[in-house]
Design a protein around this motif. Structure first.
Motif, mmCIF file in Angstrom:
data_model
loop_
_atom_site.group_PDB
_atom_site.id
_atom_site.type_symbol
_atom_site.label_atom_id
_atom_site.label_comp_id
_atom_site.label_asym_id
_atom_site.label_seq_id
_atom_site.Cartn_x
_atom_site.Cartn_y
_atom_site.Cartn_z
ATOM 1 N N ASP A 6 0.807 -1.226 0.000
ATOM 2 C CA ASP A 6 0.000 0.000 0.000
ATOM 3 C C ASP A 6 0.845 1.285 0.000
ATOM 4 O O ASP A 6 0.738 2.124 0.897
ATOM 5 N N HIS A 8 0.510 3.535 -2.307
ATOM 6 C CA HIS A 8 -0.459 4.579 -2.716
ATOM 7 C C HIS A 8 0.243 5.812 -3.286
ATOM 8 O O HIS A 8 -0.057 6.950 -2.887
ATOM 9 N N ASP A 39 -1.748 -2.059 -4.188
ATOM 10 C CA ASP A 39 -2.020 -0.638 -3.996
ATOM 11 C C ASP A 39 -0.712 0.167 -4.075
ATOM 12 O O ASP A 39 -0.351 0.922 -3.164
ATOM 13 N N HIS A 71 -6.729 -0.511 -6.011
ATOM 14 C CA HIS A 71 -6.473 0.845 -6.511
ATOM 15 C C HIS A 71 -5.680 0.826 -7.820
ATOM 16 O O HIS A 71 -5.843 1.719 -8.650
ATOM 17 N N HIS A 137 -3.318 -9.082 -2.403
ATOM 18 C CA HIS A 137 -3.652 -7.782 -1.830
ATOM 19 C C HIS A 137 -4.783 -7.861 -0.793
ATOM 20 O O HIS A 137 -4.666 -7.346 0.312
ATOM 21 N N HIS A 175 -4.088 -4.174 1.878
ATOM 22 C CA HIS A 175 -5.432 -3.657 1.623
ATOM 23 C C HIS A 175 -6.013 -2.723 2.686
ATOM 24 O O HIS A 175 -6.336 -1.585 2.377
ATOM 25 N N HIS A 177 -4.710 -1.592 5.523
ATOM 26 C CA HIS A 177 -3.737 -0.760 6.230
ATOM 27 C C HIS A 177 -3.788 -0.975 7.743
ATOM 28 O O HIS A 177 -3.480 -0.056 8.510
HETATM 29 FE FE LIG Z 1 -4.574 0.419 0.218
#
Ligand SMILES: [Fe+2]
Ligand SMILES: [Fe+2]
Length: 244
Positions: A6, A8, A39, A71, A137, A175, A177
């Motif tokens: 993640d 991001h 992610d 994402h 994920h 996923h 967090h």
């Molecule tokens: Fe995420």
């Protein structure tokens, strides 16, 4: 091994200073395998993929297993994933360790799914001996503080049975967090937090998982596994110390 998740990468959520210290910590530990559980981006955009790639390129490890998250599959972003990282699902044998990484995302949908069409090759990839890691994920079993979010694979029951039957030792997810660990039969299911985004939930903070594995003694098929959460200031919290 290192598992991080993640990232991001995006103007809104990526935290460059945290990313720099995480990279320094990861490279200092010189992992044999790095697993990235999705992610990488916020919206699957080309510019975000470029940023995520730069981050991943700075990790000094020749064995990287990378899968997309929900994402990354937004806005047809999976096309960029395939351009940069090739396969969305993959497996590798690294010495005694087998890692299968599965794309559990579906374009523009939040929920995760593995799909019956993948069960056969997953089983085949895990047919040997050694330590077996499954990376994806989405969550395989629910974890706390996820509200009413739809965060578990829609085919979680069948995937759990498949992994259990295949003798998988360790499942790695991202996923939501929320860093968490469950033990189910002889399998550890470890969720990572976000490594370097501001998308933290509740009282968690950015972290990644450092996984140490000692080879089994002769005649024994059990492994000594330690999992640490590593934070951006370099602090380590041991969350698993088990024979598995
Ligand atoms: Fe995420
Ligand atoms: Fe996600």
């Amino acid at each position: 091994m290192v598992q991080l998740s993640d990232i991001h990468f995006s103007e809104a959520y990526y935290m460059p200073e945290i990313a720099d210290s995480m990279l320094e910590n990861i490279n200092r530990s010189a992992p044999d395998i790095v697993i990235i559980t999705g992610d990488l981006t916020e919206n699957g955009l080309a510019s975000e993929y470029n940023g995520a790639k730069n981050f991943i390129d700075r990790i000094e490890c020749k064995n990287k297993v990378i899968v997309p998250g929900n994402h990354d599959s937004r806005n047809a972003g999976y096309l960029f994933f395939e351009d940069i990282f090739k396969a969305r699902s993959t497996f590798g044998h690294f010495g005694e360790v087998t890692v299968v990484g599965l794309d559990s995302s579906q374009p523009d949908l939040e929920e995760g799914h593995i799909g019956r069409e993948n069960y056969g090759w997953i089983e085949k990839a895990f047919s040997g001996s050694g330590f077996k890691v499954f990376a994806l994920h989405h969550h395989l079993i629910p974890i706390p503080r996820t509200g009413r979010g739809n965060n578990v694979l829609v085919d979680a029951g069948d995937v759990l049975e498949l992994l259990d039957r295949s003798g998988v030792n360790l499942v790695l997810c991202g996923h939501w967090h929320i860093p968490w660990v469950w033990r189910l039969n002889d399998m550890l299911v470890v969720s990572a937090g976000t490594v370097c985004s501001s998308k933290i939930r509740g009282k968690t903070s950015q972290c990644y998982n450092l996984i140490e594995l000692d080879a089994p003694e002769l005649e024994s098929k059990r492994w000594h596994l330690k999992v640490y959460r590593v934070f951006s200031n370099g602090e380590k919290e041991r969350v698993v110390d088990s024979i598995i």
